[in-house]
Design a protein around this motif. Sequence first.
Motif, PDB file in Angstrom:
ATOM      1  N   ARG A  63       0.835  -1.215   0.000  1.00 46.25           N
ATOM      2  CA  ARG A  63       0.000   0.000   0.000  1.00 46.25           C
ATOM      3  C   ARG A  63       0.865   1.260   0.000  1.00 46.25           C
ATOM      4  O   ARG A  63       0.669   2.168   0.788  1.00 46.25           O
ATOM      5  CB  ARG A  63      -0.968  -0.002   1.170  1.00 46.25           C
ATOM      6  CG  ARG A  63      -1.723  -1.279   1.357  1.00 46.25           C
ATOM      7  CD  ARG A  63      -3.072  -1.488   0.887  1.00 46.25           C
ATOM      8  NE  ARG A  63      -3.983  -0.453   0.603  1.00 46.25           N
ATOM      9  CZ  ARG A  63      -4.933  -0.608  -0.296  1.00 46.25           C
ATOM     10  NH1 ARG A  63      -5.018  -1.719  -0.970  1.00 46.25           N
ATOM     11  NH2 ARG A  63      -5.794   0.331  -0.535  1.00 46.25           N
ATOM     12  N   GLY A  65       1.427   3.949  -2.236  1.00 41.68           N
ATOM     13  CA  GLY A  65       1.097   4.781  -3.378  1.00 41.68           C
ATOM     14  C   GLY A  65       1.986   6.011  -3.459  1.00 41.68           C
ATOM     15  O   GLY A  65       2.833   6.253  -2.600  1.00 41.68           O
ATOM     16  N   ASP A  82      -0.758   1.840  -5.173  1.00 42.41           N
ATOM     17  CA  ASP A  82      -1.407   1.694  -3.871  1.00 42.41           C
ATOM     18  C   ASP A  82      -2.386   0.518  -3.957  1.00 42.41           C
ATOM     19  O   ASP A  82      -3.599   0.698  -3.997  1.00 42.41           O
ATOM     20  CB  ASP A  82      -2.130   2.986  -3.507  1.00 42.41           C
ATOM     21  CG  ASP A  82      -2.692   2.948  -2.096  1.00 42.41           C
ATOM     22  OD1 ASP A  82      -2.273   2.089  -1.310  1.00 42.41           O
ATOM     23  OD2 ASP A  82      -3.565   3.782  -1.798  1.00 42.41           O
ATOM     24  N   SER A  99      -5.773   3.102  -9.535  1.00 41.77           N
ATOM     25  CA  SER A  99      -4.498   3.248  -8.836  1.00 41.77           C
ATOM     26  C   SER A  99      -3.332   3.298  -9.816  1.00 41.77           C
ATOM     27  O   SER A  99      -2.427   4.127  -9.679  1.00 41.77           O
ATOM     28  CB  SER A  99      -4.302   2.107  -7.839  1.00 41.77           C
ATOM     29  OG  SER A  99      -3.085   2.244  -7.163  1.00 41.77           O
TER      30      SER A  99
END
Length: 178
Positions: A63, A65, A82, A99
């Motif tokens: 996770r 990003g 992400d 994403s």
Amino acid sequence: MVSQLDNPNLNLIPKPSHTVKGLIHIFTTAHRNFFTDVMAQALRIAGQGTPVLVVQFLKGGIRQGYKNPTQLSQKLDWIRCDLPRCIDTPHLDDSETASLRDLWEYTQKVVTEDRYSLVVLDELSLAINFGLIPEIEVLEFLAKRPPHIDVIFTGSETPKSILDMADQITEIRRSHTP
């Protein structure tokens, strides 16, 4: 006390009207085990004071990003999608597609803003082959980037149009089977 010489002729020395042109490097292999070599090169360059961005387009799982980059040194930013998983298929759900698009748009933005001198685009070629990022957008990005920025592509199956733009192509092969 420091003495200072005033030499009016120094002001007449012309400044170079050009900068060193940035290069496009491609590192390719059928194996997915060479990224550490490219990352070591990026760390070495960042350690010398050059701003570096590493973007891993198909990696997820942590996770991380673009809003939460890992900074491996004062001059190296490392970002991923992400996502809770790595992308290994062209079949993404809407949030995964969003994403990836956000990461691509962010990458284009910071390169255009001239924040980095070296940009590593890990597995962007696979994202192109999966149809997740249009090849034409990548070609336009390369053509419009500030002229002094070096770009490194990693991954397999790099499109011919990008290979044709490359200044250096390195194919990593195994010389023996362990």
